[in-house]
Design a protein around this motif. Sequence first.
Motif, PDB file in Angstrom:
ATOM      1  N   SER A 162       0.877  -1.349   0.027  1.00  0.00           N
ATOM      2  CA  SER A 162       0.183   0.078   0.078  1.00  0.00           C
ATOM      3  C   SER A 162       0.874   1.245  -0.131  1.00  0.00           C
ATOM      4  O   SER A 162       2.193   1.254   0.492  1.00  0.00           O
ATOM      5  N   PHE A 163       0.122   2.249  -0.332  1.00  0.00           N
ATOM      6  CA  PHE A 163       1.014   3.537  -0.307  1.00  0.00           C
ATOM      7  C   PHE A 163      -0.095   4.579   0.147  1.00  0.00           C
ATOM      8  O   PHE A 163      -1.397   4.427   0.106  1.00  0.00           O
ATOM      9  N   GLY A 164       0.504   5.871   0.769  1.00  0.00           N
ATOM     10  CA  GLY A 164      -0.392   6.985   1.180  1.00  0.00           C
ATOM     11  C   GLY A 164       0.112   8.211   0.351  1.00  0.00           C
ATOM     12  O   GLY A 164       1.232   8.415  -0.265  1.00  0.00           O
ATOM     13  N   VAL A 165      -0.507   9.350   0.900  1.00  0.00           N
ATOM     14  CA  VAL A 165      -0.152  10.584   0.461  1.00  0.00           C
ATOM     15  C   VAL A 165      -0.162  11.634   1.634  1.00  0.00           C
ATOM     16  O   VAL A 165      -1.102  11.619   2.236  1.00  0.00           O
ATOM     17  N   GLN A 166       1.176  12.004   1.966  1.00  0.00           N
ATOM     18  CA  GLN A 166       1.217  12.916   3.047  1.00  0.00           C
ATOM     19  C   GLN A 166       1.519  14.472   2.708  1.00  0.00           C
ATOM     20  O   GLN A 166       2.326  14.594   1.850  1.00  0.00           O
ATOM     21  N   LEU A 167       0.580  15.198   3.208  1.00  0.00           N
ATOM     22  CA  LEU A 167       0.675  16.721   3.088  1.00  0.00           C
ATOM     23  C   LEU A 167       1.213  17.262   4.294  1.00  0.00           C
ATOM     24  O   LEU A 167       0.788  17.016   5.315  1.00  0.00           O
ATOM     25  N   VAL A 168       2.139  18.443   4.109  1.00  0.00           N
ATOM     26  CA  VAL A 168       2.346  19.404   5.051  1.00  0.00           C
ATOM     27  C   VAL A 168       2.374  20.720   4.551  1.00  0.00           C
ATOM     28  O   VAL A 168       3.179  20.916   3.642  1.00  0.00           O
ATOM     29  N   TYR A 169       1.473  21.670   5.069  1.00  0.00           N
ATOM     30  CA  TYR A 169       1.429  23.220   4.450  1.00  0.00           C
ATOM     31  C   TYR A 169       0.830  24.071   5.422  1.00  0.00           C
ATOM     32  O   TYR A 169       0.150  23.822   6.595  1.00  0.00           O
ATOM     33  N   ASP A 170       1.097  25.136   5.344  1.00  0.00           N
ATOM     34  CA  ASP A 170       0.614  26.612   5.683  1.00  0.00           C
ATOM     35  C   ASP A 170      -0.101  27.135   4.561  1.00  0.00           C
ATOM     36  O   ASP A 170      -1.344  27.631   4.835  1.00  0.00           O
ATOM     37  N   ASP A 171       0.412  27.033   3.532  1.00  0.00           N
ATOM     38  CA  ASP A 171      -0.092  27.799   2.182  1.00  0.00           C
ATOM     39  C   ASP A 171      -0.263  26.396   1.342  1.00  0.00           C
ATOM     40  O   ASP A 171       0.772  25.884   0.892  1.00  0.00           O
ATOM     41  N   LYS A 172      -1.611  26.089   0.804  1.00  0.00           N
ATOM     42  CA  LYS A 172      -1.602  25.147  -0.109  1.00  0.00           C
ATOM     43  C   LYS A 172      -0.843  25.294  -1.602  1.00  0.00           C
ATOM     44  O   LYS A 172      -0.834  24.369  -2.224  1.00  0.00           O
ATOM     45  N   HIS A 174       1.875  26.467  -1.816  1.00  0.00           N
ATOM     46  CA  HIS A 174       3.404  26.283  -1.696  1.00  0.00           C
ATOM     47  C   HIS A 174       3.416  25.266  -0.466  1.00  0.00           C
ATOM     48  O   HIS A 174       4.132  25.939   0.522  1.00  0.00           O
ATOM     49  N   PRO A 175       3.307  24.048  -0.632  1.00  0.00           N
ATOM     50  CA  PRO A 175       3.325  23.095   0.592  1.00  0.00           C
ATOM     51  C   PRO A 175       4.875  22.898   0.843  1.00  0.00           C
ATOM     52  O   PRO A 175       5.486  22.874   0.042  1.00  0.00           O
ATOM     53  N   TYR A 176       5.073  22.578   2.108  1.00  0.00           N
ATOM     54  CA  TYR A 176       6.346  22.120   2.685  1.00  0.00           C
ATOM     55  C   TYR A 176       6.648  20.662   1.978  1.00  0.00           C
ATOM     56  O   TYR A 176       7.869  20.518   1.843  1.00  0.00           O
ATOM     57  N   THR A 177       5.507  19.758   2.108  1.00  0.00           N
ATOM     58  CA  THR A 177       5.518  18.353   1.689  1.00  0.00           C
ATOM     59  C   THR A 177       4.381  17.969   1.046  1.00  0.00           C
ATOM     60  O   THR A 177       3.234  18.295   1.450  1.00  0.00           O
ATOM     61  N   VAL A 187       8.395  11.243   7.611  1.00  0.00           N
ATOM     62  CA  VAL A 187       8.077  12.498   7.260  1.00  0.00           C
ATOM     63  C   VAL A 187       8.044  13.287   8.676  1.00  0.00           C
ATOM     64  O   VAL A 187       7.456  13.048   9.681  1.00  0.00           O
ATOM     65  N   ALA A 188       9.198  14.371   8.709  1.00  0.00           N
ATOM     66  CA  ALA A 188       9.035  15.305   9.758  1.00  0.00           C
ATOM     67  C   ALA A 188       8.159  16.467   9.624  1.00  0.00           C
ATOM     68  O   ALA A 188       8.124  17.026   8.463  1.00  0.00           O
ATOM     69  N   ILE A 189       7.437  16.952  10.746  1.00  0.00           N
ATOM     70  CA  ILE A 189       6.481  18.003  10.431  1.00  0.00           C
ATOM     71  C   ILE A 189       6.891  19.175  11.734  1.00  0.00           C
ATOM     72  O   ILE A 189       6.169  19.147  12.844  1.00  0.00           O
ATOM     73  N   PRO A 190       7.754  19.917  11.248  1.00  0.00           N
ATOM     74  CA  PRO A 190       8.083  21.117  12.313  1.00  0.00           C
ATOM     75  C   PRO A 190       7.129  22.016  12.365  1.00  0.00           C
ATOM     76  O   PRO A 190       6.962  22.619  13.421  1.00  0.00           O
ATOM     77  N   GLN A 191       6.123  22.238  11.317  1.00  0.00           N
ATOM     78  CA  GLN A 191       4.984  23.144  11.471  1.00  0.00           C
ATOM     79  C   GLN A 191       4.335  22.784  10.261  1.00  0.00           C
ATOM     80  O   GLN A 191       4.569  21.926   9.345  1.00  0.00           O
ATOM     81  N   GLY A 192       2.982  23.240  10.230  1.00  0.00           N
ATOM     82  CA  GLY A 192       2.047  23.298   9.266  1.00  0.00           C
ATOM     83  C   GLY A 192       0.942  22.427   9.548  1.00  0.00           C
ATOM     84  O   GLY A 192       1.148  21.459  10.139  1.00  0.00           O
TER      85      GLY A 192
END
Length: 234
Positions: A162-172, A174-177, A187-192
């Motif tokens: 299986s696989f997934g999709v990981q999103l990390v963002y404050d602004d969609k 310009h996502p961080y991840t 995946v590291a999540i310092p913020q967002g």
Amino acid sequence: PQGLGLVYGSMQRLDEADGIRLESGGRELCLVCIGGQTGYRCGGEAGTAVMNDMLYVPVNTVIELDNAVGQMVCFGAPCTRQYAFAHIPFAQVDADGRHKVYGRAENGTLRDVWNFIDESFPSGRLLTGICTGRDGGWTAWPPHEHAREREELYVYFGMGDSFGVQLVYDDKDHPYTAALVRDGHLVAIPQGYHPNCGCPGGGIHYVYCMVSTAEGERQFMDLRTEKIFGDKLE
């Protein structure tokens, strides 16, 4: 931490076949068995951690692992207080109130969360657990963030093909991840905001580790949801 874009939280994978000796030093550790089983010795205690079990290791402590048939990930955070070693079996967490069900089947957000190290567990900075989403479903929904209070790390495991999709963002825009995640990824999540979604062929399964920026402040629901998606965690 610096290699992950973090200030406090760290992670390493432990899968050498000849055994491992870890010294925690000034960090408290949480070891998670993500495959097989692993024998351990810590102080006067010894036992076996099986799949999904966690081990809490306090500061200034040595733990030895017989890692010949197991795979472990080790999270760490600086800590100034001495707490007690603990083996936290998944079977115990699964059987009591630390096993939570969030979300709704009708909008694709139903998931199981097992809170191993929660607010009631004696720790300086850590909150850890395991989350499993339904096939094709979302977790960490509605999108929320807690950058002032906590950093976070996700390690995906037990997902097979299986696989997934990981999103990390404050602004969609310009996502961080925006990443395709598979078994063994981090995946590291310092913020967002950090929602994720599993594919219909197996969903998403991961261990999370939140690390408080202020030692002793560990409120799981101290967070902010993205306003357009609602004001409470579902």
